[in-house]
Design a protein around this motif. Sequence first.
Motif, short mmCIF file in Angstrom:
data_model
loop_
_atom_site.label_atom_id
_atom_site.label_comp_id
_atom_site.label_asym_id
_atom_site.label_seq_id
_atom_site.Cartn_x
_atom_site.Cartn_y
_atom_site.Cartn_z
N HIS A 140 -2.20 6.59 7.24
CA HIS A 140 -1.99 5.87 5.98
C HIS A 140 -2.41 6.76 4.80
CE1 HIS A 140 -0.88 1.79 7.23
NE2 HIS A 140 -1.70 1.96 8.26
N SER A 144 -0.13 8.73 1.43
CA SER A 144 -0.16 7.93 0.20
C SER A 144 -1.01 8.62 -0.87
CB SER A 144 -0.76 6.54 0.47
OG SER A 144 -0.07 5.90 1.53
N GLN A 145 -0.59 8.45 -2.13
CA GLN A 145 -1.40 8.94 -3.23
C GLN A 145 -2.69 8.14 -3.34
OE1 GLN A 145 -0.86 11.55 -5.66
NE2 GLN A 145 0.47 12.18 -3.98
N GLN A 146 -2.57 6.84 -3.20
CA GLN A 146 -3.75 5.97 -3.16
C GLN A 146 -3.39 4.74 -2.33
OE1 GLN A 146 -4.45 5.46 -7.35
NE2 GLN A 146 -3.25 3.58 -7.44
N THR A 147 -4.37 4.21 -1.63
CA THR A 147 -4.09 3.11 -0.73
C THR A 147 -5.37 2.37 -0.38
OG1 THR A 147 -3.04 2.52 1.40
CG2 THR A 147 -4.35 4.52 1.37
#
Length: 231
Positions: A140, A144-147
């Motif tokens: 994940h 993703s750039q942010q999660t």
Amino acid sequence: VDYNDGQPSIVEDDKLQFKGERYYFKDSIRLKAQEVFVSPLDLNIEKGKIEHPLKPMIRFGIPVFNNNGQKRGVVLLNYLGNQMLESIKKAAKISAGNIMLVNSNGHWLYSPDPKDEWGFLIKDRIDKTFLARFPKAWKHISGSQQTQFNTGNGLFTSATIYPFLEGLKSSSGSSDAFGDSQTYLPAKEYYWKIISHVPVNVLKSSANDLIRKLSFLVTFLVIFIAVLSWF
């Protein structure tokens, strides 16, 4: 010139070390005028060996030319990475989760357990990666750039950090004291991941504490409404 704990001193000629084989010199000397090289965050090496206590370092290099346009050398500046890592450590003290900083390959640059750090440089730690410990979470996070998400291991929150200004030149560096960088990178391709991990037991404890507070609040409201109703 040595920083020397805030008391800078010029190194005597007979104590100077040859740094021409280090990757950051080679990566800097190949640049054109006005181009700036910035190294990945890694560990300082003295006389071919990792310095102890460990000294995280980022190096900035720029080639120097004479009046005829001939390349004459490189100016290199060392930034002590501990100053940045200490700020993360302070933030970790007031966080409910475990705060971590990893590079793009999932190796720890900062971890609650210092024995996990610098696996890409310290041979007996090479298998200690975020990917190896939390494979599902890394899938994940790396994509993703942010999660933020929940797994059987707890709550993970991550963000991507691009520490270098656009236009700077970087590289993969080298785990070998006298090795070459494997790849050259523009600044936008060099990044870290800052991660918060709240374990399941902490989540349950926080949830139970919240339930107790809500139960008290509900009980108070029920009594209050009952009294108002009686009046």
